[in-house]
Design a protein around this motif. Structure first.
Motif, PDB file in Angstrom:
ATOM      1  N   ALA A  49      42.065  80.737  24.283  1.00 60.65           N
ATOM      2  CA  ALA A  49      41.743  81.808  25.220  1.00 60.65           C
ATOM      3  C   ALA A  49      41.414  83.083  24.455  1.00 60.65           C
ATOM      4  CB  ALA A  49      42.913  82.053  26.166  1.00 60.65           C
ATOM      5  N   GLY A  50      40.416  83.807  24.919  1.00 59.56           N
ATOM      6  CA  GLY A  50      40.007  85.052  24.276  1.00 59.56           C
ATOM      7  C   GLY A  50      38.968  84.858  23.189  1.00 59.56           C
ATOM      8  N   SER A  51      38.449  83.632  23.028  1.00 55.15           N
ATOM      9  CA  SER A  51      37.469  83.351  21.982  1.00 55.15           C
ATOM     10  C   SER A  51      36.186  82.780  22.582  1.00 55.15           C
ATOM     11  CB  SER A  51      38.034  82.343  20.974  1.00 55.15           C
ATOM     12  OG  SER A  51      39.165  82.891  20.342  1.00 55.15           O
ATOM     13  N   THR A  52      35.126  82.868  21.789  1.00 54.89           N
ATOM     14  CA  THR A  52      33.823  82.349  22.195  1.00 54.89           C
ATOM     15  C   THR A  52      33.324  81.410  21.100  1.00 54.89           C
ATOM     16  OG1 THR A  52      33.380  84.391  23.398  1.00 54.89           O
ATOM     17  CG2 THR A  52      31.492  83.004  22.913  1.00 54.89           C
ATOM     18  N   ASP A 110      41.065  84.112  30.064  1.00 54.54           N
ATOM     19  CA  ASP A 110      42.030  84.035  31.142  1.00 54.54           C
ATOM     20  C   ASP A 110      41.322  84.415  32.434  1.00 54.54           C
ATOM     21  OD1 ASP A 110      44.442  83.604  32.329  1.00 54.54           O
ATOM     22  OD2 ASP A 110      45.424  85.383  31.536  1.00 54.54           O
ATOM     23  N   GLY A 111      41.949  84.163  33.536  1.00 56.43           N
ATOM     24  CA  GLY A 111      41.381  84.556  34.812  1.00 56.43           C
ATOM     25  C   GLY A 111      40.947  83.359  35.622  1.00 56.43           C
ATOM     26  N   TYR A 112      40.307  83.654  36.722  1.00 58.66           N
ATOM     27  CA  TYR A 112      39.872  82.606  37.626  1.00 58.66           C
ATOM     28  C   TYR A 112      38.480  82.104  37.273  1.00 58.66           C
ATOM     29  CZ  TYR A 112      43.953  83.936  40.244  1.00 58.66           C
ATOM     30  OH  TYR A 112      45.246  84.180  40.603  1.00 58.66           O
ATOM     31  N   PRO A 118      42.204  78.873  32.454  1.00 60.70           N
ATOM     32  CA  PRO A 118      43.338  78.004  32.793  1.00 60.70           C
ATOM     33  C   PRO A 118      43.198  77.336  34.160  1.00 60.70           C
ATOM     34  CG  PRO A 118      44.120  80.063  31.882  1.00 60.70           C
ATOM     35  CD  PRO A 118      42.656  80.230  32.113  1.00 60.70           C
ATOM     36  N   HIS A 119      42.189  77.726  34.942  1.00 62.07           N
ATOM     37  CA  HIS A 119      42.024  77.189  36.295  1.00 62.07           C
ATOM     38  C   HIS A 119      40.831  76.257  36.439  1.00 62.07           C
ATOM     39  CE1 HIS A 119      45.079  79.985  37.613  1.00 62.07           C
ATOM     40  NE2 HIS A 119      44.466  80.889  36.884  1.00 62.07           N
ATOM     41  N   SER A 146      44.209  74.819  29.552  1.00 56.94           N
ATOM     42  CA  SER A 146      45.562  74.307  29.331  1.00 56.94           C
ATOM     43  C   SER A 146      45.567  72.845  28.923  1.00 56.94           C
ATOM     44  CB  SER A 146      46.408  74.495  30.589  1.00 56.94           C
ATOM     45  OG  SER A 146      46.444  75.852  30.945  1.00 56.94           O
ATOM     46  N   ASN A 147      44.690  72.020  29.502  1.00 54.54           N
ATOM     47  CA  ASN A 147      44.728  70.618  29.104  1.00 54.54           C
ATOM     48  C   ASN A 147      43.743  70.278  28.001  1.00 54.54           C
ATOM     49  OD1 ASN A 147      42.357  70.454  30.570  1.00 54.54           O
ATOM     50  ND2 ASN A 147      43.169  69.105  32.140  1.00 54.54           N
TER      51      ASN A 147
END
Length: 166
Positions: free
Chosen positions: A29-32, A94-96, A129-130, A147-148
């Motif tokens: 998360a937070g990377s490209t 992160d986020g939706y 994460p969603h 997450s997975n």
């Protein structure tokens, strides 16, 4: 109906694409990331983009980092023939699962970053994460999620607000 050999930049199986990238470079998360595929759909290579690459005036943020990463994977020779590769950009945040205000800028950075290179411009895939979503293809899905895909500990899960405040 569009087909993958007619439109090589089209992604029909996003889950497999993300899993292949995650096997090569764990998605955090937070990377490209940049992922280059051959025209048969096999992953040639993936790289996490550097955060501190300066931009030339007039180019979207991330353009130089994208060009450097793709050049490291396939070189910079374009030749006289149609491209041999497809380059996709994967944003992990992160986020939706919605298109955020800065996501289109990454699409433009991808276009500028790979112009005149031996690759087609692929998708901008946002993974949270969603679930995931794409820009050009306008597709989305609940799986896979960060997450997975990612090893345990890379993603901080969203926590519901506590009843007494933050």
């Amino acid at each position: 109906m569009p087909c993958s050999h007619c439109e090589p930049w089209r992604l029909d199986d996003v889950a497999s694409t993300l899993a292949a990238v995650d096997r090569q470079v764990p998605l955090v998360a937070g990377s490209t990331y940049i992922a280059v595929f051959d025209l048969m759909g096999a992953l040639v290579g993936a790289r996490r983009l550097a955060d501190d690459v300066p931009e030339r005036t007039g180019h979207p943020p991330g353009t130089s980092a994208i060009r450097s990463a793709v050049t490291a994977l396939i070189g910079d020779d374009i030749g006289p023939l149609p491209p041999d590769y497809v380059t996709h950009l994967v944003r992990c945040r992160d986020g939706y699962v919605v298109w955020a205000p800065d996501d289109p800028a990454w699409g433009y950075a991808l276009i500028y970053g790979v112009q005149m290179m031996n690759t087609y411009v692929g998708e901008v895939i946002v993974v949270t994460p969603h679930g995931w979503t794409m820009g050009r293809g306008r597709a989305a899905g609940r799986l896979p999620t960060l997450s997975n895909l990612s090893p345990a500990g890379n993603v901080v899960p969203l926590r519901p607000p506590s009843p007494g405040g933050p």
